[in-house]
Design an enzyme around this catalytic site. Structure first.
Site, mmCIF file in Angstrom:
data_model
loop_
_atom_site.group_PDB
_atom_site.id
_atom_site.type_symbol
_atom_site.label_atom_id
_atom_site.label_comp_id
_atom_site.label_asym_id
_atom_site.label_seq_id
_atom_site.Cartn_x
_atom_site.Cartn_y
_atom_site.Cartn_z
ATOM 1 N N TYR A 75 0.838 -1.212 0.000
ATOM 2 C CA TYR A 75 0.000 0.000 0.000
ATOM 3 C C TYR A 75 0.868 1.256 0.000
ATOM 4 O O TYR A 75 1.016 1.933 1.012
ATOM 5 C CB TYR A 75 -0.912 -0.026 1.237
ATOM 6 C CG TYR A 75 -2.033 0.997 1.248
ATOM 7 C CD1 TYR A 75 -2.973 1.037 0.216
ATOM 8 C CD2 TYR A 75 -2.181 1.895 2.301
ATOM 9 C CE1 TYR A 75 -4.008 1.953 0.241
ATOM 10 C CE2 TYR A 75 -3.228 2.819 2.328
ATOM 11 C CZ TYR A 75 -4.137 2.840 1.299
ATOM 12 O OH TYR A 75 -5.178 3.744 1.319
ATOM 13 N N ARG A 80 -1.277 7.810 -4.035
ATOM 14 C CA ARG A 80 -2.178 6.897 -3.330
ATOM 15 C C ARG A 80 -3.458 7.601 -2.875
ATOM 16 O O ARG A 80 -3.421 8.763 -2.485
ATOM 17 C CB ARG A 80 -1.451 6.319 -2.102
ATOM 18 C CG ARG A 80 -2.202 5.169 -1.450
ATOM 19 C CD ARG A 80 -1.435 4.615 -0.272
ATOM 20 N NE ARG A 80 -1.455 5.521 0.869
ATOM 21 C CZ ARG A 80 -0.672 5.381 1.939
ATOM 22 N NH1 ARG A 80 0.206 4.396 1.994
ATOM 23 N NH2 ARG A 80 -0.757 6.240 2.936
ATOM 24 N N ASP A 81 -4.560 6.848 -2.904
ATOM 25 C CA ASP A 81 -5.864 7.333 -2.416
ATOM 26 C C ASP A 81 -6.272 8.586 -3.188
ATOM 27 O O ASP A 81 -6.684 9.594 -2.611
ATOM 28 C CB ASP A 81 -5.773 7.615 -0.909
ATOM 29 C CG ASP A 81 -7.127 7.586 -0.204
ATOM 30 O OD1 ASP A 81 -8.076 7.009 -0.763
ATOM 31 O OD2 ASP A 81 -7.217 8.142 0.904
ATOM 32 N N SER A 87 -5.967 8.966 3.266
ATOM 33 C CA SER A 87 -4.801 8.078 3.181
ATOM 34 C C SER A 87 -3.861 8.473 2.048
ATOM 35 O O SER A 87 -3.170 7.609 1.484
ATOM 36 C CB SER A 87 -5.252 6.623 3.023
ATOM 37 O OG SER A 87 -5.743 6.141 4.250
ATOM 38 N N ASP A 130 -8.067 -0.109 -3.168
ATOM 39 C CA ASP A 130 -8.795 1.011 -3.787
ATOM 40 C C ASP A 130 -8.122 1.636 -5.008
ATOM 41 O O ASP A 130 -8.668 2.588 -5.581
ATOM 42 C CB ASP A 130 -9.044 2.166 -2.788
ATOM 43 C CG ASP A 130 -10.117 1.847 -1.772
ATOM 44 O OD1 ASP A 130 -10.734 0.772 -1.873
ATOM 45 O OD2 ASP A 130 -10.341 2.675 -0.870
ATOM 46 N N ASP A 349 -10.090 4.965 9.893
ATOM 47 C CA ASP A 349 -10.106 5.163 8.431
ATOM 48 C C ASP A 349 -9.660 6.569 8.046
ATOM 49 O O ASP A 349 -9.368 6.815 6.865
ATOM 50 C CB ASP A 349 -11.519 4.953 7.882
ATOM 51 C CG ASP A 349 -11.997 3.527 8.024
ATOM 52 O OD1 ASP A 349 -11.212 2.607 7.767
ATOM 53 O OD2 ASP A 349 -13.173 3.331 8.404
HETATM 54 C C1 BGC Z 1 -4.052 3.813 6.401
HETATM 55 C C2 BGC Z 1 -2.823 3.004 6.686
HETATM 56 C C3 BGC Z 1 -3.131 1.920 7.695
HETATM 57 C C4 BGC Z 1 -4.296 1.093 7.214
HETATM 58 C C5 BGC Z 1 -4.706 0.036 8.211
HETATM 59 C C6 BGC Z 1 -5.169 2.902 5.964
HETATM 60 O O1 BGC Z 1 -6.341 3.637 5.827
HETATM 61 O O2 BGC Z 1 -3.787 4.761 5.423
HETATM 62 O O3 BGC Z 1 -1.824 3.857 7.210
HETATM 63 O O4 BGC Z 1 -2.013 1.103 7.904
HETATM 64 O O5 BGC Z 1 -5.401 1.911 6.944
HETATM 65 O O6 BGC Z 1 -5.267 0.578 9.347
#
Ligand code: BGC
Length: 413
Positions: A75, A80-81, A87, A130, A349
């Protein structure tokens, strides 16, 4: 091996497990497997940052536990996102992100996983939650449009799959969002094309992907027990035409992943691909769970009284008051390799406060209004976000959310 989850001893993440066990009722779930997120370059080494065990630390711990199944999340794509803020990551396409992703993120992960000390561990890799779905539906967002080009999500994911696919004990599952995002027939067919292309022709000597994963970090139920037929007529209209389902063909993950798997096999992927469903937070138990189908003849009343998904809108993705769902288990249905907990319960989240402090681990994470309990859903502003208040940054520990999930577990704990 066809299904790495079958007959395996699943790793318990001691960092998450200790936090879970420290919450009231948390010991009831603290000894299940949850995914380890490699959510930035610094997470790979771990201890130097003072945050987590690092990838090697987790794998050493897995060996010590006698576990032979380890699940982690890849990830850190550039941009990203891209359609949200909560995120946003450390890499940008315009700042050489693809090269950094390859050299400083994927390469060290592959080097660690290649260590012979870990060769008996089946490693399930959840690939970039995502990301490809955003290329299907969110190209009007500039970051997503850029991510649809060179050095973007497709290039990044193909590189990750090619590198991980050199290792015989790594099983990659590519994220396909969830039915409440890609279930409409136009989204579904475009996704089959885009994601299907992204995972095809990875090259000789590369193991094919193990399958796909749905509902990662989301809340969509495995099944809607009292709404089994989207075409059922109530008051002269199909239930899929209700306000809640907005003409989506899929109300639940099981039919969605079943049709997805068949579509991918029809496109030429091996017939032994399997699906995963994140059931960490989609149980929807608790006092408001319906126990039977509604008897109303009004379409929206019927749907709202029958559905176990208690969100006001299916697009609500941030810190919802869901419940722990099915426990992690292999082979729950034909074609489904496992129910897994990708998003560890109790991890936020996204931050709820618009006037937020920066997270030192991930300074690009921002406040997304979908995480603000006082804001309206940005996909349809007639609904509230439903987000829980007082939430910290994405990934940070959020005890109130953990409590709600435990209280609303279904099956009950
Ligand atoms: C976050 C990550 C995190 C993951 C699990 C994601 O939304 O961006 O940093 O490790 O959730 O909680």
């Amino acid at each position: 091996m066809d299904n790495p989850f079958a007959n395996a001893t699943w790793y318990i993440d001691p960092v998450w497990s200790a936090k879970a066990a420290g919450e009231p009722g948390g010991s009831l779930i603290a000894n299940y497997n949850t995914a380890v997120w490699m959510d930035r370059i610094g997470a790979i080494a771990g201890p130097e940052d003072g945050d987590g065990l690092g990838l090697r630390g987790h794998l050493d711990e897995a060996v010590a536990q006698g576990a032979n199944l380890f699940m982690f999340v890849v990830y850190d794509l550039p941009n990203r996102d891209c359609a949200a803020l909560a995120s946003n990551g450390e890499l940008r396409i315009s700042e050489n992100g693809f090269q950094i992703y390859q050299e400083q993120y994927i390469a060290p992960i592959v080097e660690i996983l290649s260590d012979p000390a870990y060769q008996n561990i089946r490693i399930a890799a959840i690939i970039e939650v995502d990301s490809l779905p955003n290329l299907v539906t969110n190209l009007d967002e500039p970051d997503c449009a850029e991510a649809n080009g060179p050095g973007g999500y497709v290039d990044g994911i193909r590189h990750a799959l090619q590198q991980l696919g050199q290792l015989d004990n790594v099983y990659s599952y590519v994220d396909i969002a969830h039915s409440g995002w890609l279930g409409w027939s136009d989204n579904f067919s475009q996704s089959v094309q885009l994601i299907g292309d992204a995972v095809s022709n990875l090259g000789t000597g590369v193991n094919p992907i193990a399958g796909f994963v749905s509902n990662s970090a989301n809340y969509t139920p495995v099944e809607e027990p009292f709404l089994p037929n989207p075409n059922l007529q109530v008051g002269g209209q199909e239930v899929r035409s209700s306000d809640f389902y907005e003409f989506n063909n899929y109300f639940e993950e099981l039919s969605f992943v079943t049709d997805w798997r068949n579509a991918m096999i029809n496109r030429g992927l091996p017939s032994n691909i399997g699906m995963l469903i994140d059931t960490g937070r989609n149980g929807w138990g608790g006092p408001n769970r319906p126990t039977q189908a509604s008897s109303s003849s009004d379409l929206n009343t019927y749907v709202n009284e029958s559905r176990i998904d208690r969100r006001s809108h299916r697009g609500n993705w941030c810190n919802q008051a869901g419940g722990v769902g099915f426990r992690p288990q292999a082979n729950p249905h034909p074609g489904v390799d496992a129910y897994v907990w990708v998003k560890p319960q109790g991890e936020s989240d996204g931050i709820s406060d618009p006037n937020f402090p920066i997270d030192p681990n991930d300074p690009n994470k921002k406040h997304d209004a979908m995480c603000d309990p006082n804001a309206q859903n940005r996909y349809d502003n007639s609904y509230p976000t439903g987000a829980l208040d007082n939430a910290p940054h994405a990934g940070r520990w959020f005890p109130e959310a953990f409590q709600v999930l435990v209280e609303n577990a279904y099956p009950p704990l």
